[in-house]
Design a protein around this motif. Structure first.
Motif, PDB file in Angstrom:
ATOM      1  N   GLY A   1      62.359  32.047  35.278  1.00  0.00           N
ATOM      2  CA  GLY A   1      62.736  32.305  33.890  1.00  0.00           C
ATOM      3  C   GLY A   1      63.804  31.376  33.346  1.00  0.00           C
ATOM      4  O   GLY A   1      64.496  31.732  32.388  1.00  0.00           O
ATOM      5  N   TYR A   2      63.937  30.185  33.922  1.00  0.00           N
ATOM      6  CA  TYR A   2      64.953  29.244  33.420  1.00  0.00           C
ATOM      7  C   TYR A   2      64.640  28.818  31.989  1.00  0.00           C
ATOM      8  O   TYR A   2      65.513  28.765  31.124  1.00  0.00           O
ATOM      9  CB  TYR A   2      65.014  28.010  34.315  1.00  0.00           C
ATOM     10  N   HIS A   3      63.370  28.495  31.762  1.00  0.00           N
ATOM     11  CA  HIS A   3      62.943  28.122  30.410  1.00  0.00           C
ATOM     12  C   HIS A   3      62.517  29.382  29.659  1.00  0.00           C
ATOM     13  O   HIS A   3      62.015  30.348  30.253  1.00  0.00           O
ATOM     14  CB  HIS A   3      61.730  27.187  30.457  1.00  0.00           C
ATOM     15  N   LYS A   4      62.676  29.335  28.355  1.00  0.00           N
ATOM     16  CA  LYS A   4      62.195  30.452  27.538  1.00  0.00           C
ATOM     17  C   LYS A   4      60.672  30.523  27.621  1.00  0.00           C
ATOM     18  O   LYS A   4      59.984  29.492  27.587  1.00  0.00           O
ATOM     19  CB  LYS A   4      62.632  30.253  26.085  1.00  0.00           C
TER      20      LYS A   4
ATOM     21  N   GLN B   1      64.816  37.414  26.845  1.00  0.00           N
ATOM     22  CA  GLN B   1      64.672  37.401  28.301  1.00  0.00           C
ATOM     23  C   GLN B   1      66.015  37.046  28.946  1.00  0.00           C
ATOM     24  O   GLN B   1      66.889  36.436  28.313  1.00  0.00           O
ATOM     25  CB  GLN B   1      63.628  36.375  28.753  1.00  0.00           C
ATOM     26  N   PHE B   2      66.185  37.451  30.166  1.00  0.00           N
ATOM     27  CA  PHE B   2      67.325  37.026  30.974  1.00  0.00           C
ATOM     28  C   PHE B   2      66.964  37.263  32.430  1.00  0.00           C
ATOM     29  O   PHE B   2      65.972  37.940  32.747  1.00  0.00           O
ATOM     30  CB  PHE B   2      68.608  37.803  30.612  1.00  0.00           C
TER      31      PHE B   2
ATOM     32  N   LYS C   1      72.110  35.248  35.983  1.00  0.00           N
ATOM     33  CA  LYS C   1      73.511  35.656  36.005  1.00  0.00           C
ATOM     34  C   LYS C   1      73.834  36.195  37.396  1.00  0.00           C
ATOM     35  O   LYS C   1      72.978  36.803  38.042  1.00  0.00           O
ATOM     36  CB  LYS C   1      73.751  36.748  34.959  1.00  0.00           C
TER      37      LYS C   1
ATOM     38  N   HIS D   1      67.360  35.420  23.549  1.00  0.00           N
ATOM     39  CA  HIS D   1      66.105  34.747  23.906  1.00  0.00           C
ATOM     40  C   HIS D   1      64.941  35.701  24.174  1.00  0.00           C
ATOM     41  O   HIS D   1      63.818  35.264  24.392  1.00  0.00           O
ATOM     42  CB  HIS D   1      66.319  33.872  25.151  1.00  0.00           C
TER      43      HIS D   1
ATOM     44  N   GLU E   1      71.597  42.382  26.602  1.00  0.00           N
ATOM     45  CA  GLU E   1      71.508  41.100  27.323  1.00  0.00           C
ATOM     46  C   GLU E   1      70.157  40.427  27.121  1.00  0.00           C
ATOM     47  O   GLU E   1      69.980  39.263  27.482  1.00  0.00           O
ATOM     48  CB  GLU E   1      71.814  41.306  28.812  1.00  0.00           C
TER      49      GLU E   1
ATOM     50  N   SER F   1      62.739  21.928  25.742  1.00  0.00           N
ATOM     51  CA  SER F   1      62.648  23.334  26.128  1.00  0.00           C
ATOM     52  C   SER F   1      63.827  24.100  25.558  1.00  0.00           C
ATOM     53  O   SER F   1      64.898  23.515  25.320  1.00  0.00           O
ATOM     54  CB  SER F   1      62.666  23.424  27.655  1.00  0.00           C
ATOM     55  N   VAL F   2      63.637  25.387  25.350  1.00  0.00           N
ATOM     56  CA  VAL F   2      64.775  26.271  25.109  1.00  0.00           C
ATOM     57  C   VAL F   2      65.200  26.769  26.478  1.00  0.00           C
ATOM     58  O   VAL F   2      64.439  27.470  27.157  1.00  0.00           O
ATOM     59  CB  VAL F   2      64.388  27.447  24.197  1.00  0.00           C
ATOM     60  N   GLU F   3      66.377  26.365  26.907  1.00  0.00           N
ATOM     61  CA  GLU F   3      66.832  26.713  28.253  1.00  0.00           C
ATOM     62  C   GLU F   3      67.607  28.028  28.231  1.00  0.00           C
ATOM     63  O   GLU F   3      68.629  28.141  27.558  1.00  0.00           O
ATOM     64  CB  GLU F   3      67.707  25.592  28.812  1.00  0.00           C
ATOM     65  N   VAL F   4      67.104  28.988  28.965  1.00  0.00           N
ATOM     66  CA  VAL F   4      67.809  30.264  29.108  1.00  0.00           C
ATOM     67  C   VAL F   4      68.814  30.157  30.261  1.00  0.00           C
ATOM     68  O   VAL F   4      69.889  30.724  30.216  1.00  0.00           O
ATOM     69  CB  VAL F   4      66.807  31.411  29.350  1.00  0.00           C
ATOM     70  N   GLY F   5      68.429  29.408  31.287  1.00  0.00           N
ATOM     71  CA  GLY F   5      69.364  29.105  32.367  1.00  0.00           C
ATOM     72  C   GLY F   5      69.086  29.841  33.667  1.00  0.00           C
ATOM     73  O   GLY F   5      68.155  30.644  33.771  1.00  0.00           O
ATOM     74  N   TYR F   6      69.925  29.532  34.639  1.00  0.00           N
ATOM     75  CA  TYR F   6      69.837  30.197  35.949  1.00  0.00           C
ATOM     76  C   TYR F   6      70.280  31.660  35.799  1.00  0.00           C
ATOM     77  O   TYR F   6      70.943  32.014  34.809  1.00  0.00           O
ATOM     78  CB  TYR F   6      70.733  29.470  36.951  1.00  0.00           C
TER      79      TYR F   6
END
Lengths: 108, 216
Positions: free
Chosen positions: A52-55, A18-19, B212, A16, A12, B205-210
């Protein structure tokens, strides 16, 4: 010392590096920094936004909501030194990421 | 003078007090809505009113512009915002908030653009712009409001966080799921940012998101 909780598969972390994920009332940001897997709270102590929304960029996370910035090295808040993000102890084994939610089990 | 009218409404899984917080939290426009807003300047603010200058790019036509906006609470269920644009246009926006259940509310927004008569010709385009604007900003505000409600219900305190997280303690038993959410206006501001000015740190930005959700 409290037990480790299984948070996610190691896979996971891709694509990126990260998560973030909720587990038992904790929102945890897991990321890779200089080859090491680390974890900190994903809940910005300003208003609760997602750190951590943005990389991560140049070793810094920028919270989505109000742009508070945090060092990936140790969770220090670069915007307000009083609002450092809590680090989590993390282990990788059997292809999974494990985190320690509680380190003061005697607390209430 | 022509008045161009547009209306949008949606339901939200949070209390209306969280929606009020979201509207009066002006700092978030350059964060949560970083794709549209690049700068925001809180000119004056007290109790339940505020005067804000915002710099943004309109959807569809891509026009970069700015406006002064005066926002206030008409009553506990109604926010009114008057925005004065650079070319003499005045946007009168009302946001009606209705409780429809525990941590659930209806948000109905009406836009009235007061403009020179010939703007009547632009009514269809105006409706497309406001509809797009509402949808885009709603899609970005909705997860913010839901998350705010969630962390609030876990015991979050502004500028502190969640105690059991910070102190590495077990999550207390019996956290009430219906913790009252008081409206506190003006919303506390970040100290150290000069003159109430807030600028986005980046435009892309590179958005990884909210995060999980927790696995069952």
């Amino acid at each position: 010392m409290d037990e480790l909780k299984r948070l996610a598969d190691l896979a996971e972390l891709e694509p990126h590096g990260q998560f973030s994920k909720w587990i038992e009332g904790h929102d945890i940001l897991v990321y890779r920094l200089d080859g090491e897997i680390k974890a900190m709270s994903n809940i910005c102590r300003h208003f609760g936004g997602p750190i951590g929304y943005h990389k991560m960029k140049d070793g810094v996370f920028t919270c989505l909501w109000h742009c508070y910035q945090f060092s990936a090295k140790d969770g220090a808040c670069l915007t307000n030194p009083k609002l450092a993000s809590r680090p989590y102890k993390v282990e990788v084994r059997e292809g999974a990421i494990w985190v320690q939610l509680v380190e003061n089990p005697g607390g209430t | 003078m022509a008045i161009l009218f547009s209306r949008c409404e949606k339901e939200m899984d949070c209390s209306k007090e969280v929606v009020i917080w979201n509207y009066f939290d002006h700092e978030h426009v350059v964060g949560t809505h970083y794709k549209y807003y690049n700068k925001c300047n809180i000119v004056a603010e007290k109790d339940d009113w505020t005067l804000v200058e915002r710099f943004y790019r309109l959807p569809i036509i891509g026009l970069k512009t700015s406006s002064y906006g005066f926002m206030y609470m008409e009553n506990p269920n109604l926010i009114r915002s008057l925005q004065f644009g650079k070319i003499g246009l005045v946007l009168d926006q009302t946001i009606h908030l209705t409780d429809i259940g525990p941590d659930r509310c209806l948000v109905a927004t009406e836009y009235r653009l007061k403009a020179p008569f010939f703007f009547k010709l632009l009514a269809p385009l105006w409706k497309r712009i406001t509809d797009r604007w509402f949808i885009n900003t709603w899609d970005e505000d909705a997860p913010m409001r839901l998350r705010r409600q969630k962390v609030w219900n876990l015991g979050f305190r502004d500028f502190v966080g969640i105690d059991y997280v910070n102190q590495k303690k077990p999550q207390p038993d019996g956290i009430p799921s219906n913790r009252p959410y008081p409206v506190q206006l003006p919303v506390p501001k970040t100290k150290g940012r000069k003159d109430g000015e807030y600028e986005r740190p980046f435009a892309t930005s590179v958005e990884v998101g909210y995060p999980k959700p927790e696995q069952a």
